[in-house]
Write a protein that holds these residues in place. Structure first.
Motif, PDB file in Angstrom:
ATOM      1  N   PRO A 247       0.822  -1.213   0.000  1.00  0.00           N
ATOM      2  CA  PRO A 247       0.000   0.000   0.000  1.00  0.00           C
ATOM      3  C   PRO A 247       0.859   1.267   0.000  1.00  0.00           C
ATOM      4  CG  PRO A 247      -0.758  -1.535   1.676  1.00  0.00           C
ATOM      5  CD  PRO A 247       0.551  -2.060   1.152  1.00  0.00           C
ATOM      6  N   VAL A 248       0.821   2.008  -1.073  1.00  0.00           N
ATOM      7  CA  VAL A 248       1.505   3.297  -1.182  1.00  0.00           C
ATOM      8  C   VAL A 248       0.571   4.252  -1.924  1.00  0.00           C
ATOM      9  CG1 VAL A 248       3.841   2.341  -1.162  1.00  0.00           C
ATOM     10  CG2 VAL A 248       2.653   2.624  -3.323  1.00  0.00           C
ATOM     11  N   PHE A 249       0.937   5.502  -1.999  1.00  0.00           N
ATOM     12  CA  PHE A 249       0.123   6.488  -2.698  1.00  0.00           C
ATOM     13  C   PHE A 249       0.202   6.257  -4.197  1.00  0.00           C
ATOM     14  CE2 PHE A 249       1.356   8.451   1.299  1.00  0.00           C
ATOM     15  CZ  PHE A 249       0.097   8.740   1.807  1.00  0.00           C
ATOM     16  N   THR A 250      -0.936   6.330  -4.860  1.00  0.00           N
ATOM     17  CA  THR A 250      -1.007   6.116  -6.297  1.00  0.00           C
ATOM     18  C   THR A 250      -1.006   7.462  -7.012  1.00  0.00           C
ATOM     19  OG1 THR A 250      -2.266   4.100  -5.967  1.00  0.00           O
ATOM     20  CG2 THR A 250      -2.385   5.105  -8.156  1.00  0.00           C
ATOM     21  N   PRO A 251      -0.014   7.721  -7.858  1.00  0.00           N
ATOM     22  CA  PRO A 251      -0.021   8.976  -8.616  1.00  0.00           C
ATOM     23  C   PRO A 251      -1.171   8.989  -9.617  1.00  0.00           C
ATOM     24  CG  PRO A 251       1.920   7.651  -9.158  1.00  0.00           C
ATOM     25  CD  PRO A 251       1.151   6.905  -8.117  1.00  0.00           C
ATOM     26  N   PRO A 252      -1.737  10.171  -9.922  1.00  0.00           N
ATOM     27  CA  PRO A 252      -2.905  10.253 -10.816  1.00  0.00           C
ATOM     28  C   PRO A 252      -2.772   9.512 -12.147  1.00  0.00           C
ATOM     29  CG  PRO A 252      -2.562  12.348  -9.754  1.00  0.00           C
ATOM     30  CD  PRO A 252      -1.387  11.475  -9.371  1.00  0.00           C
ATOM     31  N   PRO A 253      -1.623   9.506 -12.829  1.00  0.00           N
ATOM     32  CA  PRO A 253      -1.578   8.771 -14.099  1.00  0.00           C
ATOM     33  C   PRO A 253      -1.827   7.270 -13.967  1.00  0.00           C
ATOM     34  CG  PRO A 253       0.275  10.280 -13.945  1.00  0.00           C
ATOM     35  CD  PRO A 253      -0.388  10.266 -12.599  1.00  0.00           C
ATOM     36  N   LEU A 254      -1.631   6.712 -12.758  1.00  0.00           N
ATOM     37  CA  LEU A 254      -1.823   5.279 -12.568  1.00  0.00           C
ATOM     38  C   LEU A 254      -3.239   4.908 -12.114  1.00  0.00           C
ATOM     39  CD1 LEU A 254       1.574   4.311 -10.879  1.00  0.00           C
ATOM     40  CD2 LEU A 254       0.957   4.282 -13.300  1.00  0.00           C
ATOM     41  N   LEU A 255      -4.136   5.887 -12.010  1.00  0.00           N
ATOM     42  CA  LEU A 255      -5.504   5.598 -11.573  1.00  0.00           C
ATOM     43  C   LEU A 255      -6.274   4.729 -12.563  1.00  0.00           C
ATOM     44  CD1 LEU A 255      -6.614   9.012 -10.066  1.00  0.00           C
ATOM     45  CD2 LEU A 255      -6.049   6.912  -8.836  1.00  0.00           C
TER      46      LEU A 255
END
Length: 185
Positions: A78-86
């Motif tokens: 679990p880590v933060f997902t950058p917007p391009p990977l949504l």
């Protein structure tokens, strides 16, 4: 994005008019009224829903809104997902929530507003939350609106020892709601 209308304008809505302006510049709620509901599908695995409502109470304009993003994290941890990977599927169900309350007034010829946001991030079984502040100003100059906003003042959040600062944003914009370009604009 605060709504599909704002997204259609390149997510540049700092001087816009409409209920979704709550998420872009709290000063503009002085000139906007009503409510807006928006649902956006991002790829095949992410959905963003927003609701905002604005109204006047004497000399003070008040607004409230909620944004909810449901997505999958494409990592094994679990880590933060950058917007391009949504748009990518992943093994971890995740969600972001932001609840906003704003107030604004007109002082002489300038509109001034502030918004307090509760932001919460869920990644798998972990979550963290924070509070942020947006401050903005706007003014009519002839037939155009000139606006400036400072967003996301506040502490960051941490998910499983991974810290992320809230994205501090300073935005200036100019809009001309009174000039008609054609039948549909």
């Amino acid at each position: 994005p605060g709504g599909t209308r704002a997204l259609g304008l390149g997510n540049a809505f700092v001087a816009g008019r409409g209920a979704e302006v709550l998420f872009y510049n709290p000063a503009q709620i002085v000139v906007a009224r009503g409510s807006a509901v928006s649902v956006q599908r991002i790829g095949s695995v992410s959905t963003l829903g927003t609701f905002s409502t604005l109204g006047a109470f004497g000399a003070v304009a008040i607004g409230a809104g909620v944004q909810y993003l449901d997505y999958q994290t494409p990592y094994s941890q679990p880590v933060f997902t950058p917007p391009p990977l949504l748009t990518l599927p992943g093994p971890i169900e995740s969600a972001s929530v932001a609840a906003t309350i704003a107030a604004a007034i007109r002082w002489k010829t300038v509109r001034i507003g502030a918004a307090v946001k509760y932001v919460e991030e869920h990644v798998g079984p972990t979550r963290d939350a924070s509070v942020a502040l947006d401050v903005g100003a706007a003014r009519e100059l002839g037939r155009v609106t000139v606006a400036l906003v400072l967003q996301n003042l506040g502490p960051g959040i941490t998910i499983q020892e991974t810290a992320a600062e809230l994205p501090l944003r300073v935005t200036a914009g100019v809009a001309s709601p009174e000039i008609r370009l054609g039948t549909f604009f």
